[in-house]
Design an enzyme around this catalytic site. Structure first.
Site, PDB file in Angstrom:
ATOM      1  N   ASP A   2       0.816  -1.208   0.000  1.00 29.86           N
ATOM      2  CA  ASP A   2       0.000   0.000   0.000  1.00 29.86           C
ATOM      3  C   ASP A   2       0.858   1.271   0.000  1.00 29.86           C
ATOM      4  OD1 ASP A   2      -2.413   1.194  -0.048  1.00 29.86           O
ATOM      5  OD2 ASP A   2      -2.890   0.885   2.062  1.00 29.86           O
ATOM      6  N   HIS A  19       3.111   2.938  -8.855  1.00 31.33           N
ATOM      7  CA  HIS A  19       3.018   1.482  -9.055  1.00 31.33           C
ATOM      8  C   HIS A  19       4.290   0.962  -9.739  1.00 31.33           C
ATOM      9  CE1 HIS A  19      -1.023   1.683  -7.695  1.00 31.33           C
ATOM     10  NE2 HIS A  19      -1.520   2.256  -8.761  1.00 31.33           N
ATOM     11  N   LEU A 113      11.411 -20.450  -2.768  1.00 21.57           N
ATOM     12  CA  LEU A 113      10.265 -19.639  -2.339  1.00 21.57           C
ATOM     13  C   LEU A 113       9.028 -19.864  -3.222  1.00 21.57           C
ATOM     14  CD1 LEU A 113       9.158 -17.128  -0.698  1.00 21.57           C
ATOM     15  CD2 LEU A 113      10.060 -15.727  -2.568  1.00 21.57           C
TER      16      LEU A 113
HETATM   17  C1  FPP Z   1      -1.785  -0.173  -3.508  1.00 23.82           C
HETATM   18  O1  FPP Z   1      -1.327   1.170  -3.446  1.00 23.82           O
HETATM   19  C2  FPP Z   1      -1.110  -0.895  -4.593  1.00 23.82           C
HETATM   20  C3  FPP Z   1      -1.723  -1.500  -5.645  1.00 23.82           C
HETATM   21  C4  FPP Z   1      -3.195  -1.508  -5.824  1.00 23.82           C
HETATM   22  C5  FPP Z   1      -0.969  -2.169  -6.727  1.00 23.82           C
HETATM   23  C6  FPP Z   1       0.275  -2.894  -6.341  1.00 23.82           C
HETATM   24  C7  FPP Z   1       1.021  -3.243  -7.572  1.00 23.82           C
HETATM   25  C8  FPP Z   1       2.372  -3.170  -7.745  1.00 23.82           C
HETATM   26  C9  FPP Z   1       3.311  -2.835  -6.663  1.00 23.82           C
HETATM   27  C10 FPP Z   1       2.991  -3.385  -9.081  1.00 23.82           C
HETATM   28  C11 FPP Z   1       2.710  -4.651  -9.825  1.00 23.82           C
HETATM   29  C12 FPP Z   1       2.858  -5.905  -9.042  1.00 23.82           C
HETATM   30  C13 FPP Z   1       3.612  -6.980  -9.391  1.00 23.82           C
HETATM   31  C14 FPP Z   1       3.442  -8.224  -8.579  1.00 23.82           C
HETATM   32  C15 FPP Z   1       4.597  -6.983 -10.466  1.00 23.82           C
HETATM   33  P1  FPP Z   1      -2.403   2.324  -3.667  1.00 23.82           P
HETATM   34  O2  FPP Z   1      -2.503   2.602  -5.119  1.00 23.82           O
HETATM   35  O3  FPP Z   1      -3.668   1.939  -3.010  1.00 23.82           O
HETATM   36  O4  FPP Z   1      -1.734   3.542  -2.938  1.00 23.82           O
HETATM   37  P2  FPP Z   1      -2.492   4.673  -2.112  1.00 23.82           P
HETATM   38  O5  FPP Z   1      -3.106   4.001  -0.924  1.00 23.82           O
HETATM   39  O6  FPP Z   1      -1.398   5.597  -1.743  1.00 23.82           O
HETATM   40  O7  FPP Z   1      -3.508   5.283  -3.027  1.00 23.82           O
END
Ligand code: FPP
Length: 235
Positions: A2, A19, A113
């Site tokens: 997050d 992201h 893993l």
């Molecule tokens: C939450 O942060 C994160 C996500 C919804 C996406 C996570 C994806 C990645 C890290 C990249 C792709 C993954 C892989 C496995 C290659 P948020 O967008 O909710 O952040 P915020 O709370 O600050 O809005």
């Protein structure tokens, strides 16, 4: 994982940049988990609720996933990482499904893993699916116990997580592994996911290893067991 969006906004960038930067933290976590001998690492990469985000962000996340899978497969094999996925995978774009299946198949022989990507996943979705499977199997109500429910979850062979790590200061489960987290330890950190790198991951694991896990027993029972284990009498 997050905090990608907030991390990017703080830098005057759009959420997608957050992201993309978070992918490096995924690499760090996989590498640290491998080094520490962690057996299973499940990453909550896209929740059922995430489908309500702007289409542009969803597309960017899916593209990032396809690109990362294709780009990392050789490294995963080199590190002995087996990739698996959980969630309503059929709801993902075709290119994601194909990319996932390709890497799952190419890493199926790996014995290090187990890296599990939770995609289009939510705990309530998984439990609802389990109920459907039980009903379809025709199992009599009196035979349905905890063991039966577990056997109908998406990955019955995967042990419950010992530790949940959530970044960015939020302190909620947000519909993640609701059945499996019943006795897990929780680690909340203010660090945003794109900043959460190998040292943060290792520190969380080391801190967890120092905790006492009671599973409903009294502190006295736990210390007696610890004493017995020390003396080599494993109960
Ligand atoms: C939450 O942060 C994160 C996500 C919804 C996406 C996570 C994806 C990645 C890290 C990249 C792709 C993954 C892989 C496995 C290659 P948020 O967008 O909710 O952040 P915020 O709370 O600050 O809005």
């Amino acid at each position: 994982m997050d905090g990608n969006g907030r991390w990017a906004r703080e830098r005057g960038e759009d959420r997608i940049f957050g992201h993309a930067s978070g992918v490096e933290s995924v690499r760090s976590a996989v590498s640290a988990a491998g080094e520490l001998g962690v057996g299973y690492l499940t990453l909550y990469a896209f929740s059922t609720e995430n489908w309500s985000r702007p289409q542009e962000e969803i597309n960017a996340l899916m593209e990032l996933l396809v690109k990362s899978l294709a780009g990392e497969v050789a490294e995963l094999i080199r590190k002995g990482v087996r990739l698996r996925s959980t969630g309503d995978i059929s709801a993902l774009p075709d290119a994601c499904i194909a990319g996932l299946r390709d890497v799952e198949q190419k890493t199926a022989h790996c014995e290090g893993l187990n890296l599990i990507l939770a995609l289009s996943y939510s705990g309530r979705w998984e439990l609802t699916e389990a109920v459907r499977r039980i009903v379809r199997s025709g199992m009599p109500a009196e035979d349905i116990d905890e063991h039966a429910v577990r056997q109908h979850l998406s990955m019955p062979d995967v042990p419950d997580p010992e530790l949940l790590i959530r970044t960015s200061g939020e302190q909620r489960l947000s519909n993640f592994l609701l059945w499996q987290l019943a006795y897990s330890e929780l680690h909340f950190t203010p660090v945003m996911w794109p900043d959460f790198r190998e040292d943060h991951f290792k520190a969380a694991i080391l801190e967890f290893r120092g905790r006492e896990r009671r599973f409903g027993r009294t502190g006295d029972q736990v210390s007696t067991e610890a004493q017995d284990i020390k003396q080599g009498i494993t109960k």
